[in-house]
Design a protein around this motif. Structure first.
Motif, PDB file in Angstrom:
ATOM      1  N   LEU A   1      34.280  43.066  73.595  1.00 44.99           N
ATOM      2  CA  LEU A   1      33.424  43.879  72.739  1.00 44.99           C
ATOM      3  C   LEU A   1      32.326  43.003  72.147  1.00 44.99           C
ATOM      4  CD1 LEU A   1      35.707  46.304  70.686  1.00 44.99           C
ATOM      5  CD2 LEU A   1      34.318  46.794  72.691  1.00 44.99           C
ATOM      6  N   THR A   2      31.112  43.513  72.226  1.00 43.51           N
ATOM      7  CA  THR A   2      29.969  42.873  71.586  1.00 43.51           C
ATOM      8  C   THR A   2      29.241  43.965  70.824  1.00 43.51           C
ATOM      9  OG1 THR A   2      28.482  43.342  73.439  1.00 43.51           O
ATOM     10  CG2 THR A   2      29.700  41.237  73.509  1.00 43.51           C
ATOM     11  N   VAL A   3      28.325  43.575  69.983  1.00 45.60           N
ATOM     12  CA  VAL A   3      27.528  44.567  69.262  1.00 45.60           C
ATOM     13  C   VAL A   3      26.835  45.483  70.270  1.00 45.60           C
ATOM     14  CG1 VAL A   3      25.560  44.923  67.730  1.00 45.60           C
ATOM     15  CG2 VAL A   3      27.201  43.117  67.228  1.00 45.60           C
ATOM     16  N   GLU A   4      26.229  44.894  71.290  1.00 43.49           N
ATOM     17  CA  GLU A   4      25.511  45.695  72.285  1.00 43.49           C
ATOM     18  C   GLU A   4      26.437  46.687  72.983  1.00 43.49           C
ATOM     19  OE1 GLU A   4      23.799  44.616  76.511  1.00 43.49           O
ATOM     20  OE2 GLU A   4      22.397  43.972  74.944  1.00 43.49           O
ATOM     21  N   ARG A   5      27.603  46.251  73.399  1.00 40.77           N
ATOM     22  CA  ARG A   5      28.547  47.155  74.081  1.00 40.77           C
ATOM     23  C   ARG A   5      29.026  48.266  73.157  1.00 40.77           C
ATOM     24  NH1 ARG A   5      31.907  42.594  77.367  1.00 40.77           N
ATOM     25  NH2 ARG A   5      30.403  42.356  79.044  1.00 40.77           N
ATOM     26  N   VAL A   6      29.255  47.930  71.906  1.00 40.06           N
ATOM     27  CA  VAL A   6      29.691  48.937  70.932  1.00 40.06           C
ATOM     28  C   VAL A   6      28.589  49.981  70.746  1.00 40.06           C
ATOM     29  CG1 VAL A   6      30.218  49.293  68.478  1.00 40.06           C
ATOM     30  CG2 VAL A   6      31.381  47.471  69.762  1.00 40.06           C
ATOM     31  N   VAL A   7      27.344  49.538  70.621  1.00 40.37           N
ATOM     32  CA  VAL A   7      26.231  50.461  70.396  1.00 40.37           C
ATOM     33  C   VAL A   7      26.005  51.336  71.633  1.00 40.37           C
ATOM     34  CG1 VAL A   7      23.756  50.638  69.922  1.00 40.37           C
ATOM     35  CG2 VAL A   7      25.164  49.010  68.646  1.00 40.37           C
ATOM     36  N   VAL A   8      26.039  50.755  72.814  1.00 37.17           N
ATOM     37  CA  VAL A   8      25.865  51.543  74.040  1.00 37.17           C
ATOM     38  C   VAL A   8      27.000  52.554  74.178  1.00 37.17           C
ATOM     39  CG1 VAL A   8      25.841  51.436  76.563  1.00 37.17           C
ATOM     40  CG2 VAL A   8      24.454  49.835  75.239  1.00 37.17           C
ATOM     41  N   ALA A   9      28.226  52.136  73.893  1.00 37.41           N
ATOM     42  CA  ALA A   9      29.352  53.078  73.950  1.00 37.41           C
ATOM     43  C   ALA A   9      29.173  54.184  72.917  1.00 37.41           C
ATOM     44  CB  ALA A   9      30.667  52.340  73.722  1.00 37.41           C
ATOM     45  N   GLY A  10      28.640  53.841  71.751  1.00 43.90           N
ATOM     46  CA  GLY A  10      28.361  54.855  70.730  1.00 43.90           C
ATOM     47  C   GLY A  10      27.286  55.821  71.180  1.00 43.90           C
ATOM     48  N   ALA A  11      26.263  55.311  71.873  1.00 42.45           N
ATOM     49  CA  ALA A  11      25.197  56.172  72.389  1.00 42.45           C
ATOM     50  C   ALA A  11      25.743  57.102  73.470  1.00 42.45           C
ATOM     51  CB  ALA A  11      24.062  55.317  72.944  1.00 42.45           C
ATOM     52  N   GLU A  12      26.607  56.589  74.325  1.00 43.17           N
ATOM     53  CA  GLU A  12      27.228  57.436  75.353  1.00 43.17           C
ATOM     54  C   GLU A  12      28.086  58.514  74.711  1.00 43.17           C
ATOM     55  OE1 GLU A  12      29.239  54.475  77.688  1.00 43.17           O
ATOM     56  OE2 GLU A  12      27.383  53.887  78.741  1.00 43.17           O
ATOM     57  N   LEU A  13      28.819  58.142  73.670  1.00 38.38           N
ATOM     58  CA  LEU A  13      29.630  59.118  72.937  1.00 38.38           C
ATOM     59  C   LEU A  13      28.730  60.187  72.313  1.00 38.38           C
ATOM     60  CD1 LEU A  13      32.417  59.993  71.866  1.00 38.38           C
ATOM     61  CD2 LEU A  13      32.029  58.463  69.906  1.00 38.38           C
ATOM     62  N   ALA A  14      27.606  59.772  71.753  1.00 35.77           N
ATOM     63  CA  ALA A  14      26.667  60.730  71.152  1.00 35.77           C
ATOM     64  C   ALA A  14      26.176  61.731  72.183  1.00 35.77           C
ATOM     65  CB  ALA A  14      25.478  59.990  70.526  1.00 35.77           C
ATOM     66  N   ASP A  15      25.893  61.254  73.395  1.00 34.14           N
ATOM     67  CA  ASP A  15      25.432  62.160  74.445  1.00 34.14           C
ATOM     68  C   ASP A  15      26.519  63.150  74.848  1.00 34.14           C
ATOM     69  OD1 ASP A  15      22.879  61.085  74.561  1.00 34.14           O
ATOM     70  OD2 ASP A  15      23.373  59.707  76.195  1.00 34.14           O
ATOM     71  N   GLU A  16      27.763  62.750  74.744  1.00 34.17           N
ATOM     72  CA  GLU A  16      28.877  63.617  75.150  1.00 34.17           C
ATOM     73  C   GLU A  16      29.292  64.606  74.065  1.00 34.17           C
ATOM     74  OE1 GLU A  16      32.091  61.122  76.506  1.00 34.17           O
ATOM     75  OE2 GLU A  16      30.742  60.029  77.849  1.00 34.17           O
ATOM     76  N   VAL A  17      29.378  64.145  72.812  1.00 37.27           N
ATOM     77  CA  VAL A  17      29.935  65.001  71.759  1.00 37.27           C
ATOM     78  C   VAL A  17      28.930  65.392  70.691  1.00 37.27           C
ATOM     79  CG1 VAL A  17      32.247  64.036  72.114  1.00 37.27           C
ATOM     80  CG2 VAL A  17      30.787  63.088  70.312  1.00 37.27           C
ATOM     81  N   GLY A  18      27.752  64.809  70.723  1.00 37.57           N
ATOM     82  CA  GLY A  18      26.733  65.078  69.704  1.00 37.57           C
ATOM     83  C   GLY A  18      26.642  63.927  68.723  1.00 37.57           C
ATOM     84  N   PHE A  19      25.428  63.597  68.357  1.00 36.47           N
ATOM     85  CA  PHE A  19      25.188  62.470  67.469  1.00 36.47           C
ATOM     86  C   PHE A  19      25.881  62.647  66.136  1.00 36.47           C
ATOM     87  CE2 PHE A  19      22.307  60.166  64.442  1.00 36.47           C
ATOM     88  CZ  PHE A  19      22.661  58.880  64.840  1.00 36.47           C
ATOM     89  N   ASP A  20      25.933  63.876  65.628  1.00 36.24           N
ATOM     90  CA  ASP A  20      26.550  64.126  64.330  1.00 36.24           C
ATOM     91  C   ASP A  20      28.056  63.900  64.341  1.00 36.24           C
ATOM     92  OD1 ASP A  20      26.853  66.368  65.983  1.00 36.24           O
ATOM     93  OD2 ASP A  20      26.899  67.754  64.304  1.00 36.24           O
ATOM     94  N   GLN A  21      28.664  63.789  65.513  1.00 35.11           N
ATOM     95  CA  GLN A  21      30.106  63.557  65.622  1.00 35.11           C
ATOM     96  C   GLN A  21      30.461  62.085  65.793  1.00 35.11           C
ATOM     97  OE1 GLN A  21      32.361  66.128  65.216  1.00 35.11           O
ATOM     98  NE2 GLN A  21      30.468  67.178  64.657  1.00 35.11           N
TER      99      GLN A  21
END
Length: 193
Positions: free
Chosen positions: A6-26
């Motif tokens: 885990l790196t900051v970059e990987r965490v942020v990219v995974a968060g962005a992918e999650l946002a695309d799947e479930v919505g940024f507000d989630q």
């Protein structure tokens, strides 16, 4: 201690992918930790809080979108540039709905000043230079374009155009043509005098 891999970059990219799947507000640190199979506390070695994670996703999205818009604008001017600019936003929103929503996150002034948001404003003003607008008309036009494009994209994403027989692409082109005509006329004040 940070989890291996885990790196900051990987965490942020995974968060962005999650946002695309479930919505940024989630997107929260807890939701991302579940996705990554780690304890929430493990993420705090990389991001300070859920708000920090959301801010970093917004900064990533602004940068990605600015790069796409810059590529789309290369060598274009007038109506062609306006359409390419608008299409880049619309395409990004369709491909990355959560990240697109992240671009609307209100950033504190210091973070905003260091973000790609400045590039977006510069590119918008570069397009408008081709329309020979002076101030305050240029600022009005920046605000109008952002409002119209974001409004259209948001309504389309919410299914707002699915109930009519008119193709949303035709309405999109009509909107861009109308904006182009208004800008070429110098705005509503010059167009009516």
């Amino acid at each position: 201690m940070a989890r291996a891999g885990l790196t900051v970059e990987r965490v942020v990219v995974a968060g962005a992918e999650l946002a695309d799947e479930v919505g940024f507000d989630q997107v929260t640190a807890a939701a991302l930790a579940r996705r990554l199979g780690v304890q929430t506390a493990s993420l705090y070695s990389h991001v300070k809080s859920s708000q920090d994670l959301r801010t970093r996703i917004a900064l990533l999205a602004l940068e990605e979108l600015a790069d796409l818009v810059a590529d789309a604008l290369a060598g274009r001017s007038g109506r062609d540039a306006l359409g390419a600019f608008a299409d880049a936003y619309r395409d990004y929103a369709a491909s990355h709905p959560g990240r697109y929503d992240a671009t609307r996150l209100r950033l504190d002034p210091q973070t905003a000043a260091a973000s790609a948001g400045i590039r977006h404003a510069q590119m918008t003003r570069a397009i408008l230079r081709g329309y020979d607008l002076t101030e305050p008309e240029q600022t009005h036009a920046v605000r109008m374009l952002g409002s119209v494009f974001h409004g259209y994209i948001s309504l389309e994403a919410a299914g707002g155009f699915s109930h009519t027989a008119v193709d949303p692409q035709q309405s999109w082109e009509w909107t861009i043509d109308s904006l182009d005509a208004l800008l070429r006329a110098g705005g509503p004040t010059r167009a009516t005098t």
